[in-house]
Design a protein around this motif. Structure first.
Motif, short mmCIF file in Angstrom:
data_model
loop_
_atom_site.label_atom_id
_atom_site.label_comp_id
_atom_site.label_asym_id
_atom_site.label_seq_id
_atom_site.Cartn_x
_atom_site.Cartn_y
_atom_site.Cartn_z
N PHE A 197 0.84 -1.19 0.00
CA PHE A 197 0.00 0.00 0.00
C PHE A 197 0.88 1.25 0.00
O PHE A 197 2.01 1.22 0.51
CB PHE A 197 -0.91 0.02 1.23
CG PHE A 197 -1.83 -1.16 1.33
CD1 PHE A 197 -3.12 -1.11 0.82
CD2 PHE A 197 -1.40 -2.35 1.92
CE1 PHE A 197 -3.97 -2.20 0.91
CE2 PHE A 197 -2.24 -3.45 2.02
CZ PHE A 197 -3.53 -3.37 1.50
N LYS A 198 0.36 2.34 -0.55
CA LYS A 198 1.10 3.60 -0.57
C LYS A 198 0.34 4.66 0.21
O LYS A 198 -0.90 4.68 0.25
CB LYS A 198 1.31 4.06 -2.02
CG LYS A 198 2.25 3.17 -2.80
CD LYS A 198 2.63 3.78 -4.14
CE LYS A 198 3.62 4.92 -3.96
NZ LYS A 198 4.16 5.39 -5.25
N GLU A 199 1.11 5.56 0.78
CA GLU A 199 0.55 6.68 1.53
C GLU A 199 -0.19 7.62 0.59
O GLU A 199 0.21 7.85 -0.55
CB GLU A 199 1.69 7.42 2.22
CG GLU A 199 1.28 8.61 3.05
CD GLU A 199 2.47 9.30 3.70
OE1 GLU A 199 2.26 10.34 4.35
OE2 GLU A 199 3.61 8.79 3.56
N CYS A 200 -1.30 8.20 1.09
CA CYS A 200 -2.05 9.17 0.29
C CYS A 200 -2.78 10.12 1.23
O CYS A 200 -2.77 9.94 2.45
CB CYS A 200 -3.04 8.48 -0.64
SG CYS A 200 -4.44 7.70 0.22
N PHE A 201 -3.40 11.13 0.66
CA PHE A 201 -4.34 11.96 1.41
C PHE A 201 -5.57 12.13 0.53
O PHE A 201 -5.49 12.68 -0.57
CB PHE A 201 -3.76 13.32 1.78
CG PHE A 201 -4.75 14.19 2.50
CD1 PHE A 201 -5.01 13.98 3.85
CD2 PHE A 201 -5.45 15.19 1.84
CE1 PHE A 201 -5.95 14.74 4.53
CE2 PHE A 201 -6.39 15.96 2.51
CZ PHE A 201 -6.64 15.74 3.85
#
Length: 423
Positions: free
Chosen positions: A130-134
């Motif tokens: 998973f990748k970080e996001c906003f």
């Protein structure tokens, strides 16, 4: 042993089902994140009970559980079973190996919300990344969550890296950038670079793009390299001149990369010295220390070096110094000079010249027959401009930007469009 450390160790043993393990060693360490907060971590190495002695090469035995927990939040940053082998009893097991099950577990473990703070990047057999996001938009510096499990559904690896900003840390906006609005920047970012081929022992001239972040209003940019390691730097940009060299050899001292951290420091969340700003007096003395080192080790190079930045790191102030004259190669000449944070004298330095000399043996550069304008027109349609929330160290918040990049380049000799991943 400190009772609070004992409690974290027992908590870890129960959570990961480590009844078939014994704690071989543990230590505390600390880091400073991009928000300048000091983060304390307890790292534990649990050996399987059947292992009675350390490997000869100091590597951890197969099945060892290496687990790290944030001392203050009690959340786990990492749990890795060496070589994917686990002897845990009643540990973490996923009865159903589907995306929903994994996401639900991660949300419970981290306190993060899927789709708002992290999103699926890719999956393979026995693994999710998973990748970080906003709010579904990518974030820089980037973060990730990796999770792996064996055929029985037992957890074999879990790691979390990144900041995963809350709503309060983000200056939200509506993305409006278009490539037409930043086309002039795209052309500026196209550079002629010499890429090495280690197999052919040749240097290839390629027009390639140096990625950059453009603010949503199109008025300013943030270089990619500033965010590469998520560290705050004091910008200096001062060319160093001197009249006389120093005819005395520099005496290198051994660098200690490990801090001795006490439980009292950790549980009181004592700020690391790395989080303290570099004062004006320290800055001036660091400039003098760098000049003295250059006068000793590079006596004939007055005016040839620029002190770019200063930053703290575990008892030292590191200065990044770059040669004023740079060629077109991928890797550029630079020095990292380590200055003792107390005495403000240089204790050691690293020069990447030996690494760069490898390329001097490569076959001479092919003749450049393509102009920058021609190259730009060939890959103009291949540029990417994607929305990102980028941490602005001056504003101390995430701001909406567009990441300008291109995965392709143009061979400056053959006019061929090539994938940069193939170089």
């Amino acid at each position: 042993m400190n009772s609070m450390i004992d409690e974290l160790i027992d908590f870890t043993k129960t959570k990961f089902g480590l009844d078939n393990y014994y704690l071989e060693r543990h230590r505390l360490y600390r880091n400073v994140n991009i928000f300048n907060d000091t983060v304390y971590t307890l790292c534990m190495e649990w050996f399987p009970n059947h292992v009675t002695e350390q490997e000869d090469d100091d590597s951890n035995p197969v099945g060892t559980a290496v687990i790290e927990i944030n001392v203050n939040t009690r959340k786990f940053d990492r749990a890795i079973f060496v070589m994917g082998e686990t002897y845990a009893i009643n540990g973490i097991t996923f009865p159903i190996l589907d995306t929903k099950t994994i996401i639900k577990w991660i949300e419970g473990e981290t306190g993060l919300t899927y789709g708002k703070q992290f999103q699926l990047h890719k999956e393979a057999e026995g693994e999710f990344q998973f990748k970080e996001c906003f709010e579904g938009i990518a974030v820089s510096p980037p973060g990730f969550i990796d999770i792996k499990f064996n055929q029985e559904g037992k957890l074999t690896s879990f790691s979390v890296h990144g900041q995963f900003p809350s709503k309060e840390m983000v200056k939200e906006g509506t993305y409006t950038l278009s490539f037409e609005a930043v086309e002039h920047l795209a052309k500026e970012q196209l550079k002629l670079i010499e890429f090495p081929s280690y197999e052919q022992k040749k240097l290839f001239p390629v027009y390639a793009v140096e990625e950059i972040y453009v603010t949503n209003d199109g008025t300013s940019t943030i270089p990619f390299e500033i965010l590469a390691d998520g560290r705050s730097y004091l910008k200096i940009d001062k060319t160093i001149f001197w009249d006389e060299p120093i005819k005395k050899l520099f005496d290198r001292k051994e660098i200690s990369w490990v801090e001795d951290i006490t439980a009292e420091q950790a549980f009181s969340a004592e700020p690391s010295p790395v989080s303290f700003p570099i004062t004006k007096e320290e800055e001036e003395k660091c400039v003098m220390a760098v000049e003295e080192l250059l006068r000793q080790e590079y006596p004939n190079d007055t005016g040839k070096w620029m002190l770019k930045t200063l930053h703290r790191d575990k008892g030292y102030i590191h200065s990044i110094v770059r040669a004023n004259h740079q060629n077109n190669r991928v890797f550029q000449r630079k020095l990292m000079i380590m200055i003792d944070a107390r005495s403000l004298h240089v204790v050691n330095y690293m020069d990447n010249k030996p690494m760069l000399e490898i390329y001097d043996q490569f076959q001479a550069l092919e003749k450049v027959t393509v102009t920058k304008e021609e190259a730009f027109e060939k890959i103009k349609e291949l540029f990417e401009l994607k929305p990102y929330y980028v941490y602005n160290f001056e504003q101390k918040q995430y701001i909406l930007c567009g990441k300008l990049d291109c995965q392709f380049g143009v061979h400056a000799g053959s006019d061929e469009v090539i994938s940069l991943d193939d170089l």
